[in-house]
Design a protein around this motif. Structure first.
Motif, PDB file in Angstrom:
ATOM      1  N   ASP A  58       0.817  -1.227   0.000  1.00 43.71           N
ATOM      2  CA  ASP A  58       0.000   0.000   0.000  1.00 43.71           C
ATOM      3  C   ASP A  58       0.846   1.271   0.000  1.00 43.71           C
ATOM      4  N   ALA A  59       2.164   1.133  -0.293  1.00 43.52           N
ATOM      5  CA  ALA A  59       2.993   2.329  -0.505  1.00 43.52           C
ATOM      6  C   ALA A  59       2.782   2.905  -1.901  1.00 43.52           C
ATOM      7  N   ASP A 138       4.958   5.488   3.907  1.00 39.14           N
ATOM      8  CA  ASP A 138       3.669   5.662   3.226  1.00 39.14           C
ATOM      9  C   ASP A 138       3.853   6.559   1.993  1.00 39.14           C
TER      10      ASP A 138
END
Ligand code: MN
Length: 232
Positions: A58-59, A138
């Motif tokens: 989910d980066a 992130d």
């Protein structure tokens, strides 16, 4: 079976020329895969075995090709670097994959950025610590849409570049990859069972450098696609 809370959505990347999304399973990255970049980072560019690190699935931050995306400057750093890379997307996998058959597992390719907190990476290297906070933060993997192999073929040569505010920063050619895409897949599959949904960031050419808020990053890979985003 019920989950104790709603699972996070599956990270995905759009497929160019289709309404479909490519679901991301894992993100692997190759370190120092262009000679000139190995040299600029202070390493011997001789053909040492490839080494790998990872980012969380989910980066990824999807940047559509017809828009200017945003890269949010992350916390806990004063030295975030751009690394423009050819990204390989797998539609199948396995272990101990033969180099001669490795490219049969490729779904397509995209242009991506392996954004890096260089200051935290330097500290980690010095202390012999892992790179996760430097590489896996992130939003650390901006990526354009995936282009299918049946549409673009297997890119083995062509320019890979990144301009910052219209000025050339990174420039290389896919021919300069120390470990080809096929070799990288074969090598990586000795350490991990590769599967459909895996992305491989294949390394960056020389010219990496810091980004600042407000700057425009424009990059691409010839024959694959382009990426444009602003640092905010
Ligand atoms: Mn990289």
């Amino acid at each position: 079976m019920t989950y104790v809370f709603t699972p996070a959505p599956v990270a995905s990347v759009p497929v160019a020329g289709s309404d479909a999304q490519f679901p991301v399973r894992r993100i692997y990255c190759v370190g120092r895969n262009y000679e000139a970049h190995a040299r600029e980072m202070g390493h011997d560019p001789n053909r040492e075995p490839p080494f790998f690190f990872a980012k969380p699935a989910d980066a990824v931050v999807v940047v559509p090709e017809d828009t200017t995306g945003e890269f949010r400057y992350p916390s806990q750093t004063d030295d975030v670097h751009h690394e423009i890379e050819l990204v390989v997307a797998l539609k199948s996998g396995g272990t101990d994959i033969d180099e001669a058959h490795a490219l049969e597992h490729v779904f397509g390719y995209a242009v991506g950025l392996d954004m890096t907190r260089r200051d935290l990476q330097a500290e980690a290297k010095k202390a012999g610590r892992p790179w996760d906070t430097a590489k896996g933060f992130d939003g650390s993997a901006p990526i354009g849409p995936l282009h299918r192999v049946e549409d673009i073929g297997q890119p083995v040569q062509g320019a890979i570049w990144l301009d910052v505010d219209g000025k050339q920063a990174q420039r290389g050619d896919l021919r300069e990859l120390i470990w080809s895409v096929a070799e990288t897949i074969a090598y990586l599959s000795r350490f991990f069972e590769l599967k459909a949904g895996d992305l491989i960031f294949s390394g960056t050419p020389s010219g990496v450098g810091p980004v600042k808020r407000g700057q425009l990053l424009e990059g691409g890979v010839e024959g694959v696609g382009q990426l444009r985003l602003q640092v905010v």
